[in-house]
Write a protein that holds these residues in place. Sequence first.
Motif, PDB file in Angstrom:
ATOM      1  N   GLU A 129       0.837  -1.207   0.000  1.00  0.00           N
ATOM      2  CA  GLU A 129       0.000   0.000   0.000  1.00  0.00           C
ATOM      3  C   GLU A 129       0.872   1.257   0.000  1.00  0.00           C
ATOM      4  OE1 GLU A 129      -2.815   0.102   3.152  1.00  0.00           O
ATOM      5  OE2 GLU A 129      -3.824  -1.757   2.557  1.00  0.00           O
ATOM      6  N   ILE A 130       1.907   1.239   0.820  1.00  0.00           N
ATOM      7  CA  ILE A 130       2.806   2.406   0.882  1.00  0.00           C
ATOM      8  C   ILE A 130       3.528   2.599  -0.448  1.00  0.00           C
ATOM      9  CG2 ILE A 130       4.867   3.330   2.013  1.00  0.00           C
ATOM     10  CD1 ILE A 130       3.974   1.890   4.559  1.00  0.00           C
ATOM     11  N   THR A 131       4.013   1.500  -1.032  1.00  0.00           N
ATOM     12  CA  THR A 131       4.731   1.586  -2.315  1.00  0.00           C
ATOM     13  C   THR A 131       3.821   2.131  -3.411  1.00  0.00           C
ATOM     14  OG1 THR A 131       6.112  -0.277  -1.651  1.00  0.00           O
ATOM     15  CG2 THR A 131       6.069   0.262  -3.981  1.00  0.00           C
ATOM     16  N   ASP A 132       2.593   1.605  -3.448  1.00  0.00           N
ATOM     17  CA  ASP A 132       1.651   2.084  -4.475  1.00  0.00           C
ATOM     18  C   ASP A 132       1.347   3.579  -4.289  1.00  0.00           C
ATOM     19  OD1 ASP A 132       1.607  -0.467  -5.462  1.00  0.00           O
ATOM     20  OD2 ASP A 132      -0.299  -1.032  -4.509  1.00  0.00           O
ATOM     21  N   LYS A 133       1.207   3.977  -3.010  1.00  0.00           N
ATOM     22  CA  LYS A 133       0.919   5.390  -2.732  1.00  0.00           C
ATOM     23  C   LYS A 133       2.104   6.260  -3.118  1.00  0.00           C
ATOM     24  CE  LYS A 133      -2.298   8.134  -1.192  1.00  0.00           C
ATOM     25  NZ  LYS A 133      -3.614   8.239  -1.874  1.00  0.00           N
ATOM     26  N   GLU A 134       3.314   5.783  -2.826  1.00  0.00           N
ATOM     27  CA  GLU A 134       4.508   6.535  -3.205  1.00  0.00           C
ATOM     28  C   GLU A 134       4.603   6.688  -4.725  1.00  0.00           C
ATOM     29  OE1 GLU A 134       7.644   4.350  -1.429  1.00  0.00           O
ATOM     30  OE2 GLU A 134       7.605   5.501   0.452  1.00  0.00           O
ATOM     31  N   THR A 135       4.269   5.645  -5.438  1.00  0.00           N
ATOM     32  CA  THR A 135       4.286   5.715  -6.906  1.00  0.00           C
ATOM     33  C   THR A 135       3.288   6.758  -7.418  1.00  0.00           C
ATOM     34  OG1 THR A 135       4.904   3.379  -7.001  1.00  0.00           O
ATOM     35  CG2 THR A 135       4.012   4.364  -9.014  1.00  0.00           C
ATOM     36  N   GLU A 136       2.113   6.747  -6.789  1.00  0.00           N
ATOM     37  CA  GLU A 136       1.080   7.713  -7.180  1.00  0.00           C
ATOM     38  C   GLU A 136       1.534   9.143  -6.894  1.00  0.00           C
ATOM     39  OE1 GLU A 136      -3.595   8.786  -6.145  1.00  0.00           O
ATOM     40  OE2 GLU A 136      -2.658   6.978  -5.292  1.00  0.00           O
ATOM     41  N   VAL A 137       2.138   9.377  -5.736  1.00  0.00           N
ATOM     42  CA  VAL A 137       2.611  10.721  -5.364  1.00  0.00           C
ATOM     43  C   VAL A 137       3.727  11.165  -6.304  1.00  0.00           C
ATOM     44  CG1 VAL A 137       3.777  12.050  -3.573  1.00  0.00           C
ATOM     45  CG2 VAL A 137       1.876  10.549  -2.975  1.00  0.00           C
ATOM     46  N   ASN A 138       4.639  10.252  -6.612  1.00  0.00           N
ATOM     47  CA  ASN A 138       5.731  10.588  -7.528  1.00  0.00           C
ATOM     48  C   ASN A 138       5.202  10.945  -8.924  1.00  0.00           C
ATOM     49  OD1 ASN A 138       7.650  10.200  -5.551  1.00  0.00           O
ATOM     50  ND2 ASN A 138       7.959   8.028  -6.077  1.00  0.00           N
ATOM     51  N   THR A 139       4.164  10.232  -9.321  1.00  0.00           N
ATOM     52  CA  THR A 139       3.558  10.537 -10.628  1.00  0.00           C
ATOM     53  C   THR A 139       2.945  11.944 -10.637  1.00  0.00           C
ATOM     54  OG1 THR A 139       3.083   8.186 -10.964  1.00  0.00           O
ATOM     55  CG2 THR A 139       1.861   9.767 -12.334  1.00  0.00           C
ATOM     56  N   LEU A 140       2.253  12.310  -9.523  1.00  0.00           N
ATOM     57  CA  LEU A 140       1.671  13.650  -9.413  1.00  0.00           C
ATOM     58  C   LEU A 140       2.760  14.721  -9.377  1.00  0.00           C
ATOM     59  CD1 LEU A 140      -1.200  12.922  -6.858  1.00  0.00           C
ATOM     60  CD2 LEU A 140      -1.433  13.383  -9.314  1.00  0.00           C
ATOM     61  N   TYR A 141       3.857  14.386  -8.705  1.00  0.00           N
ATOM     62  CA  TYR A 141       4.984  15.340  -8.651  1.00  0.00           C
ATOM     63  C   TYR A 141       5.541  15.604 -10.052  1.00  0.00           C
ATOM     64  CZ  TYR A 141       9.640  17.182  -7.690  1.00  0.00           C
ATOM     65  OH  TYR A 141      10.780  17.947  -7.702  1.00  0.00           O
ATOM     66  N   GLU A 142       5.745  14.531 -10.770  1.00  0.00           N
ATOM     67  CA  GLU A 142       6.255  14.666 -12.137  1.00  0.00           C
ATOM     68  C   GLU A 142       5.273  15.444 -13.021  1.00  0.00           C
ATOM     69  OE1 GLU A 142       8.636  14.416 -15.440  1.00  0.00           O
ATOM     70  OE2 GLU A 142       9.123  13.992 -13.337  1.00  0.00           O
ATOM     71  N   THR A 143       3.986  15.286 -12.763  1.00  0.00           N
ATOM     72  CA  THR A 143       2.966  15.963 -13.579  1.00  0.00           C
ATOM     73  C   THR A 143       3.008  17.473 -13.375  1.00  0.00           C
ATOM     74  OG1 THR A 143       1.534  14.018 -13.485  1.00  0.00           O
ATOM     75  CG2 THR A 143       0.495  16.135 -14.043  1.00  0.00           C
ATOM     76  N   TYR A 144       3.055  17.915 -12.086  1.00  0.00           N
ATOM     77  CA  TYR A 144       3.031  19.382 -11.888  1.00  0.00           C
ATOM     78  C   TYR A 144       4.376  20.017 -12.228  1.00  0.00           C
ATOM     79  CZ  TYR A 144       5.374  19.796  -7.274  1.00  0.00           C
ATOM     80  OH  TYR A 144       6.277  19.824  -6.239  1.00  0.00           O
ATOM     81  N   ILE A 145       5.467  19.291 -12.123  1.00  0.00           N
ATOM     82  CA  ILE A 145       6.768  19.827 -12.558  1.00  0.00           C
ATOM     83  C   ILE A 145       6.785  19.977 -14.079  1.00  0.00           C
ATOM     84  CG2 ILE A 145       9.238  19.316 -12.735  1.00  0.00           C
ATOM     85  CD1 ILE A 145       8.399  20.354 -10.018  1.00  0.00           C
ATOM     86  N   ALA A 146       6.244  18.993 -14.780  1.00  0.00           N
ATOM     87  CA  ALA A 146       6.199  19.072 -16.247  1.00  0.00           C
ATOM     88  C   ALA A 146       5.301  20.217 -16.708  1.00  0.00           C
ATOM     89  CB  ALA A 146       5.701  17.737 -16.813  1.00  0.00           C
ATOM     90  N   GLU A 147       4.227  20.466 -15.940  1.00  0.00           N
ATOM     91  CA  GLU A 147       3.327  21.590 -16.257  1.00  0.00           C
ATOM     92  C   GLU A 147       4.064  22.905 -16.099  1.00  0.00           C
ATOM     93  OE1 GLU A 147       0.186  23.745 -17.450  1.00  0.00           O
ATOM     94  OE2 GLU A 147       0.292  21.554 -17.489  1.00  0.00           O
TER      95      GLU A 147
END
Length: 366
Positions: free
Chosen positions: A162-180
């Motif tokens: 659960e923690i790993t999946d959540k970390e992956t999701e957070v990292n994906t959101l981080y990459e999204t707003y940085i790319a924006e």
Amino acid sequence: MLQRFFIFCSGADTAILDECSPGERTKYAGIGATVFFTAVMATIAAAYALYTVFDNYFSAVFFGIIWGLLIFNLDRFIVSTIKKRNNFFDELIQASPRIALAIIIAIVISKPLEMKIFEKEINQVLLTEKNEMTLANKDQLALQFTPAVTALETEITGLKKEITDKETEVNTLYETYIAEAEGRKGTELIGKGPVYKEKREKHDAELAALTELKKTNAEKIAAAETKIETITAEYNSKVASTQPVIDGFDGLMARVNALNKLPLLPSLFIFLLFLAIETSPILAKLLSPKGAYDLKLEEQESSLKSWVTQQQAQRDILVTTDREINNRVYADIAEEQELYDYKRKKARELMQMQADAFYSKQKSVL
């Protein structure tokens, strides 16, 4: 002195042997020595066997001596009761039950000594069996604890996932707003506009949720690991409490079974050796020709038997003669008129007394 002791061990009649040649006394001394040393070997064997049972020297020695005396008495009885006959097969039939008993005694004596002679090999077999029993015991005990441990480990794996999946999701959101912000994705406009802020807020919210999830799951993982440690401690305690039973697997039956797993030939040789020792006095008496002792003993027994037969015949004749005399005497008396008249008178008086007694009794009843 020693010769007389061994003659006593052979069960021979010393009074008859004293009248025989030195060679005859030597023969029976040799038979007695075999009986004596067989009893000594039986004492040693029984003492060792009983030591494996009681694990006490005094008890083992005491009961070993008792067993040795029993074997000595049996062997002495067996040898002393074999009588030389004129037919070898009659002697063999006479000795067959005693030979069977000697075989049983040889087995009883040889087994404990075999265990002592092959003690190192038996210890190796027992060690292998104990190791196998230890592994089997651990596997059996593990069946009681493994399901609970497996369930807890599965739970821990799920919490970490659960923690790993959540970390992956957070990292994906981080990459999204940085790319924006860099204009690589989304609106493809460089700068921190409204879309950037929206994606940043979503990332920050998921990051907070990730932090809370790590805290909650860490507590659950710690609790599950504590339960695993408790179950493991119980398992180790159970193994430690049952191990002394396996370590104590060293009794008489265990050693006999271990001895049976060794090659048969060495044990067979030892058994045949003791069988030869145990049956040697019997075989010596069977194979040896009639000696002076046997002839004198036969003469003594024949004389006694003849005397007993003569006395019995005389008593039978005496009884027959006395019976015939009594018959003749009573036959003569039966013909005397005086005796007839006397018994007739007494019979009349007896019948009168019975009639009077019956009348008196009936009268008292009325």
